[in-house]
Structures are given as structure tokens and as C-alpha cells.
Write an enzyme that holds these catalytic residues in place. Structure first.
Site, short mmCIF file in Angstrom:
data_model
loop_
_atom_site.label_atom_id
_atom_site.label_comp_id
_atom_site.label_asym_id
_atom_site.label_seq_id
_atom_site.Cartn_x
_atom_site.Cartn_y
_atom_site.Cartn_z
N GLY A 239 8.41 -11.72 -8.93
CA GLY A 239 8.62 -10.29 -9.17
C GLY A 239 7.73 -9.67 -10.21
O GLY A 239 7.80 -8.45 -10.43
N GLU A 273 8.79 -18.32 -8.88
CA GLU A 273 8.20 -18.06 -7.55
C GLU A 273 7.31 -16.83 -7.56
O GLU A 273 7.51 -15.90 -6.78
CB GLU A 273 9.33 -17.81 -6.52
N ARG A 276 2.65 -11.91 -6.15
CA ARG A 276 1.72 -10.81 -6.43
C ARG A 276 0.89 -11.02 -7.70
O ARG A 276 -0.32 -10.80 -7.71
CB ARG A 276 2.51 -9.51 -6.58
N ARG A 312 0.11 -0.97 2.54
CA ARG A 312 0.91 -0.64 1.35
C ARG A 312 0.94 0.85 1.02
O ARG A 312 2.00 1.39 0.70
CB ARG A 312 0.47 -1.45 0.13
N CYS A 343 -4.88 6.22 14.93
CA CYS A 343 -4.31 7.47 15.44
C CYS A 343 -2.91 7.71 14.91
O CYS A 343 -1.93 7.70 15.66
CB CYS A 343 -4.32 7.42 16.96
N TYR A 371 -0.06 -9.04 -0.54
CA TYR A 371 0.62 -8.22 0.46
C TYR A 371 -0.35 -7.25 1.12
O TYR A 371 -0.03 -6.10 1.39
CB TYR A 371 1.81 -7.47 -0.17
N1 LLP Z 1 10.57 -15.14 -4.04
C1 LLP Z 1 11.24 -14.47 -3.07
C2 LLP Z 1 12.49 -15.03 -2.57
C3 LLP Z 1 10.72 -13.26 -2.57
O1 LLP Z 1 11.39 -12.60 -1.63
C4 LLP Z 1 9.49 -12.76 -3.07
C5 LLP Z 1 8.92 -11.52 -2.56
C6 LLP Z 1 8.83 -13.51 -4.07
C7 LLP Z 1 9.40 -14.69 -4.54
C8 LLP Z 1 7.53 -13.08 -4.67
O2 LLP Z 1 7.63 -11.87 -5.32
P1 LLP Z 1 6.38 -11.31 -6.17
O3 LLP Z 1 6.18 -12.25 -7.33
O4 LLP Z 1 5.21 -11.30 -5.28
O5 LLP Z 1 6.82 -9.97 -6.58
N2 LLP Z 1 5.35 -6.32 0.56
C9 LLP Z 1 5.79 -5.80 -0.73
C10 LLP Z 1 6.36 -6.88 -1.59
C11 LLP Z 1 7.51 -7.64 -0.94
C12 LLP Z 1 8.03 -8.78 -1.77
C13 LLP Z 1 8.96 -9.63 -0.99
N3 LLP Z 1 9.49 -10.79 -1.68
C14 LLP Z 1 4.63 -5.09 -1.39
O6 LLP Z 1 3.55 -5.01 -0.79
O7 LLP Z 1 4.77 -4.55 -2.48
#
Ligand code: LLP
Length: 420
Positions: A239, A273, A276, A312, A343, A371
Site C-alpha cells: 500500500g 507485500e 507500487r 490509470r 474511440c 499497474y
Molecule cells: N497485497 C494485496 C493483497 C493487494 O491487494 C495489493 C494491491 C498489494 C498487496 C499491493 O499494493 P501496493 O503496494 O501496490 O499498493 N490498480 C490500482 C492499484 C490496485 C491495488 C490492488 N491491490 C492502481 O493502479 O492504482
């Protein structure tokens, strides 16, 4: 430090001129910096150095095999959400023993494959999933390592589409019933309880909600252990937000050091985990201006990238900085909407961007490592772009541009479909 820098007006990623990358591999094209991926991973890994830990890269952010390979070599684990991602991490040479399987909808086939591969842990999101896992592990004669993903009901203060830790969200087991579900899980014969897991959302910019989630998860860990269920690890999810424009972000090195100090002496391995944060700023999308189209009301730069390469902006109203790759002294900057050839009126990559550009110019869309390619589609029968990894002064093609014929290779005309 960013490896994206101008040298004599020309934008470089590490030692490679992006204009050269576009000439060699065509546009649109994703380009990633190996050193930036490694530096971001190190912030987590070194911050947690004082405590037993495993940083599991969230594969969904960018699942290219070379990116997975770079991280595997650094000792990363992987957080996967599908059988497809499991196949990818194994193809990249990862040890299944460092893989976590998250997600609300794991199918029987996916669970069987992951059990057979002997992954590190299943992050279970519901009671029916616990039962399915128990039955499938029993049939295979193995014990399934599990962790419950609890929903700590914490507001991550991020975009509602990417917030996952609030009550009423489809993710995780409600905090209030978690202890009871742990008691049940501990009684199921083919399961082995290993940990607690949470993930409250994505693009989080403040440490406070993450810390609140840590408090709640640790309180639950104490209660679970007091109930006689021994835990091996706690997983605080991902996150961590990145700077797209001018956002102040969490100091990950400081955050992880504090977390490590807090976990000292608890005898619990710490899992994270992040997705991004590790790849987001390490990537750019190169695109060429096809036409400048001037309308009474607006100026458009029609480029060769679109929402099918980068969804995005249209999906989350996300802002990605767009800069010229070669800074020429030509003319004054004017405000353009940067749009693609698709389109759909929503095929917009940026609005009102002040740029001094001409047809044929190369632009770089920044912070496009996460993403981005991972969410690319073939809408309008557009082949997905090439991907390139820059390492020092070398550029390697890590995925070739898709070929149009391969987009319909699995389809049949009616005649062919009707043939016995
Ligand atoms: N762990 C779980 C269970 C998750 O669902 C996610 C992301 C992560 C880890 C990694 O989160 P991060 O560190 O990347 O924030 N497509 C969206 C983001 C969707 C995130 C989904 N889950 C975007 O482009 O902003």
C-alpha cells in the site's frame, strides 16, 4: 535518487537516452530502470534488517519475468493472486517457498497447483475458502499453511477504488469475528495456522493508517496466541504510495526501521507485500505525438499510446507527469490534452499539460512502472507494447511488442468453428 535525468536536454534513464530506446524498439514502449527497482526494494529489506522478515513483492503491479527475476536475485518473496501469477514467478526462477497466495476468489485448480508447489502461505479471505482449502489439502495428503487476512476496519485515506481495509469491503475477514475463525481453522485437520495478514489499500501517503493497522493486527495476534494458537508470522500488506506529482510520501526506510524495532523480541517473522512502491517510479511509457489537433475550444496532442496501454488516468483520474524526451527550444509552451487513438472520449492520458511540442516528438509518461503494463488491454485490437529494462548503459528488450496476428490466433471464423 531518481535514475531519470536530463543530460544536455535529452532525457535518460540510467545511462540510456530514451530517444535511442524509442528508435530501437518503437513506440509506445515501457522502459524500466533496474537500479530504481533495486533501490526501492532495498528500502524495505534494509529497514527490516533487525528482524526476521520477508518482503514479498506484489506481482500484480508489474509481472514481467525480468522484473521478477531482478527481485528474486535480491532475495524477494512474491505475493500472488492467481494461478497465472504463480506460473510466472516459478518461470522467473522463484522458490515456491517464498510465495504468498492472496485474493478473495482462489479456484480449486489454483489451490491444488499452489499446494502441490508447496508455497509459503495462503492468505485466506473467508470461511468457505478455509473449508475448500482443508478439503483439497486433505485430498492431496498435505497440510495447507494458512494465514487469515483480517479486515482491520482502518481508513487508508486513499482513492475509494483502491481502499480495501474498511468494513463493508469485499476483502478479508471482519476484525470482530477473526478470533472465532482462527479457533475454527485450528481445528481443521489439513490446515496449519501460520500467521495473520492484512492489506488496507493502495497509494497510501500517510503512515498513521498503516500504523493503526499494525496495532490492530498485533492486538489480534496476542489474542490468537493467548487462545493457544501459535503464530509464526504477521503480514502487514503493501500500500505504500509513490510521488506521481507533488505528493509527500511515507519515508519507507524510517517506517520499516520503526516497525522492526517494534517487532523485536516478539518471535514473529514480519512479511510485507509492497507492489507500487518497488516499481512505480522506476518505469516510463514512451509515446510519440502523431498529430497536434487544434480546435476552437481545445488543443489536443494525439499520441500513439492510449488507455489500452495506460488505463490509470481514465480509471482513477490518476495524474501522470508527461514530459518531452528531447527539450528543444522550439516555440512557447501551450496547454494540450494528451489523448490516444482509441474511440472513447475517456481515452485521455493528461489534460491541460503545458508543453512546447510538434508532431513526431517523443514524450515520456512518468511513474508508469506499476499497474500500467500489468493492466494493459488489447481494446481496438492494439498489440500491447514492448517492454525494455535499462541496466547502466545497456537496454534489454524484456518483452517484444505483441503481433497483431497473435491477438486473434485463438479465434476461428465461423467455417473453421463449424468443422467437426
Ligand atoms: N497485497 C494485496 C493483497 C493487494 O491487494 C495489493 C494491491 C498489494 C498487496 C499491493 O499494493 P501496493 O503496494 O501496490 O499498493 N490498480 C490500482 C492499484 C490496485 C491495488 C490492488 N491491490 C492502481 O493502479 O492504482
Amino acid at each position: 535518487m531518481s535514475a531519470l535525468q536530463r543530460k544536455a536536454g535529452a532525457l535518460h534513464l540510467e545511462g540510456v537516452a530514451l530517444e535511442d530506446v524509442a528508435r530501437r524498439f518503437g513506440t509506445p514502449c515501457y522502459v524500466y530502470s533496474r537500479s530504481m527497482v533495486e533501490a526501492a526494494f532495498r528500502e524495505f529489506d534494509e529497514g527490516l534488517a533487525g528482524v526476521d522478515h520477508l518482503v514479498c513483492y506484489a506481482v500484480k503491479a508489474n509481472s514481467n519475468l525480468a522484473i521478477l527475476d531482478v527481485l528474486r536475485r535480491m532475495g524477494a518473496g512474491f505475493d500472488i493472486v492467481s494461478g497465472g501469477e504463480l506460473a510466472r514467478v516459478l518461470a522467473a526462477g522463484a522458490d515456491a517457498g517464498r510465495v504468498l497466495f492472496s485474493g478473495v476468489g482462489k479456484s480449486e485448480a489454483e489451490i491444488r497447483t499452489a499446494l502441490a508447489a508447496r508455497i509459503h502461505c495462503f492468505n485466506v479471505e473467508s470461511e468457505p475458502e478455509l473449508e475448500r482449502l482443508d478439503a483439497l489439502a486433505g485430498a492431496l495428503g498435505v497440510k495447507a499453511p494458512i494465514s487469515l487476512r483480517v479486515n482491520p476496519d482502518v481508513d487508508a485515506k486513499t482513492h475509494p477504488y483502491i481502499s480495501t481495509g474498511l468494513a463493508g469491503n469485499k476483502f478479508g475477514i471482519p476484525y470482530g469475528s477473526a478470533l472465532e475463525v482462527y479457533r475454527r481453522a485450528a481445528k481443521l485437520r489439513n490446515l496449519e495456522v501460520h500467521g495473520i495478514d492484512c492489506h488496507i489499500g493502495s497509494q497510501i501517503l500517510e503512515a498513521a493508517p498503516l500504523e493503526e493497522a499494525v496495532d490492530r493486527v498485533l492486538a489480534l495476534a496476542d489474542a490468537v496466541q493467548a487462545a493457544g494458537i501459535r503464530l509464526k508470522h504477521v503480514d502487514f500488506g503493501g500500500g505504500f504510495g509513490i510521488r506521481y506529482r507533488d505528493e509527500a510520501t511515507i519515508d519507507v526506510a524510517a517506517y520499516t526501521r520503526t516497525l522492526a524495532a517494534r517487532m523485536q523480541g516478539r518471535g514473529l517473522k514480519v512479511l510485507l507485500e509492497p507492489g507500487r512502491y518497488i516499481v512505480g517510479n522506476a518505469g516510463v511509457l514512451l509515446t510519440r505525438v502523431e498529430y497536434l489537433k487544434v480546435d476552437k475550444a481545445k488543443r489536443f496532442a494525439v499520441v500513439d499510446a492510449s488507455m489500452s496501454e495506460l488505463i490509470r488516468p481514465m480509471l482513477y483520474d490518476a495524474w501522470h507527469e508527461i514530459v518531452p524526451v528531447t527539450q528543444s527550444a522550439r516555440g512557447e509552451a501551450l496547454a494540450y490534452d494528451i489523448v490516444g487513438p482509441i474511440c472513447e472520449s475517456t481515452d485521455v492520458l493528461g489534460t491541460g499539460r503545458s508543453l512546447a511540442i510538434a508532431g513526431g516528438d517523443l514524450l515520456a509518461i512518468l511513474s508508469a512502472g506499476a499497474y500500467a503494463m500489468a493492466m494493459a488491454s488489447n481494446y481496438n485490437t492494439r498489440p500491447r507494447p514492448a517492454e525494455v529494462l535499462v541496466d547502466g548503459d545497456k537496454a534489454y528488450e524484456i518483452r517484444s511488442r505483441e503481433r497483431v496476428e497473435s491477438l486473434f490466433a485463438d479465434e476461428r471464423t465461423l467455417d473453421a468453428a463449424m468443422k467437426p
